[in-house]
Write a protein that holds these residues in place. Sequence first.
Motif, PDB file in Angstrom:
ATOM      1  N   LEU A 106      34.310  51.994  13.777  1.00  0.00           N
ATOM      2  CA  LEU A 106      34.889  52.649  12.609  1.00  0.00           C
ATOM      3  C   LEU A 106      33.920  52.600  11.424  1.00  0.00           C
ATOM      4  CD1 LEU A 106      37.259  54.013  11.191  1.00  0.00           C
ATOM      5  CD2 LEU A 106      38.188  51.726  10.700  1.00  0.00           C
ATOM      6  N   LEU A 110      32.254  55.819   9.468  1.00  0.00           N
ATOM      7  CA  LEU A 110      32.295  55.991   8.011  1.00  0.00           C
ATOM      8  C   LEU A 110      30.883  56.103   7.436  1.00  0.00           C
ATOM      9  CD1 LEU A 110      35.131  53.473   7.040  1.00  0.00           C
ATOM     10  CD2 LEU A 110      35.238  55.976   7.002  1.00  0.00           C
ATOM     11  N   ALA A 113      29.572  59.527   8.156  1.00  0.00           N
ATOM     12  CA  ALA A 113      30.170  60.529   7.266  1.00  0.00           C
ATOM     13  C   ALA A 113      29.538  60.473   5.879  1.00  0.00           C
ATOM     14  CB  ALA A 113      31.678  60.300   7.176  1.00  0.00           C
ATOM     15  N   LEU A 114      29.286  59.263   5.394  1.00  0.00           N
ATOM     16  CA  LEU A 114      28.653  59.124   4.078  1.00  0.00           C
ATOM     17  C   LEU A 114      27.229  59.673   4.082  1.00  0.00           C
ATOM     18  CD1 LEU A 114      29.894  55.549   3.095  1.00  0.00           C
ATOM     19  CD2 LEU A 114      30.439  57.685   1.903  1.00  0.00           C
ATOM     20  N   THR A 219      26.097  57.341  -1.575  1.00  0.00           N
ATOM     21  CA  THR A 219      26.398  57.528  -0.149  1.00  0.00           C
ATOM     22  C   THR A 219      25.581  56.596   0.747  1.00  0.00           C
ATOM     23  OG1 THR A 219      24.795  59.354  -0.087  1.00  0.00           O
ATOM     24  CG2 THR A 219      27.113  59.923  -0.410  1.00  0.00           C
ATOM     25  N   LEU A 226      27.816  49.418   5.570  1.00  0.00           N
ATOM     26  CA  LEU A 226      28.697  49.621   6.720  1.00  0.00           C
ATOM     27  C   LEU A 226      27.944  49.533   8.046  1.00  0.00           C
ATOM     28  CD1 LEU A 226      30.886  52.554   5.360  1.00  0.00           C
ATOM     29  CD2 LEU A 226      31.690  50.252   5.927  1.00  0.00           C
TER      30      LEU A 226
END
Length: 238
Positions: A106, A110, A113-114, A219, A226
Motif C-alpha cells: 500500500l 501511494l 501515485a505521488l 510529492t 513511503l
Amino acid sequence: MLAGLLSAGVPFPKAIELADPKDLPDKFRDFIVLAFELGAPLVPTLSQLEVQMRHEERTSQEIDQAQAVPQATRTLLIWLPVVSFVLAQIMGLGTFSGILHPVGALAALLAGALLFAGYKISGRMLNSFLAPKPDPTLSLMVLRICLSAGEPLEKIRKRLEGYPDGGASQLVEISKRTGARLSFLIDSELEQLNQKLLSSRIEEARKLSVRLLIPLSLTTLPAFLLLTLPPIIIGFTQ
C-alpha cells in the motif's frame, strides 16, 4: 551564407543550390519569399536575415542551457525515492521483502501515485515554458523588408496587422517626428528586442527551477518516506 555568395557574384541558382535554404526555419524562408515578391534588394535583405538568424540561434542555445537545470532537477527528484529504495535493498535493509507485505505494498502504491502526480505537474510546467511564444521580431523584419522594397507605409501597416506587435508602428511615428532613418531605428530596435527576449527567457528558466521544487518537494519527499521507512521497518520485523 546566401548573402555572401550573391555579393561575391555567384549566380543566383548556384547560390541557392550551395546555401540550401530548405534547412532554414519556415519564417526565414517566408521572409525570402516576401523579399522576392516585393522586389527588395536581395543582398542587404539576406544579410539582415542572417544577422537575425544568428541572434535566434544564440538565443536558442542559451535557452537550452538554461532549461537544462530545471529538467535535471526534475529528473533527479523524481528518481530519488526509487534509487533510495534500491540502495536500501543493496545495503541489506530488506525493502524488497517489506514491499510484499500488504502495508508495504500500500505504501508503494501511494508512493507511485505521488511520483506520478509530481511527474505530470512538473511536466506541464516544463511544457508551458517550452511552448512557442509570440515573436515580436516578425513585424520588424517584415517592416524592414517592405521598406527596402519601397512599399508605401499604408500598405505596410495593413501587412503588419497579422503579426505580433514588435513596436513597428511606434518606430514609424518616431521616424516621422524626428526625421531619423527608419531602417536604422528598426535595426537598433531588433538588437534591443533580441537581447530583451534572451534575458527574459533565461530569467523564466531560473524562476522555473525554483517553482519546480514546490510540486516535486510535495510529492517526492512523501514518496521517499513511503518507499523506504515502511518496507525497512517491515523487513526488520519479519
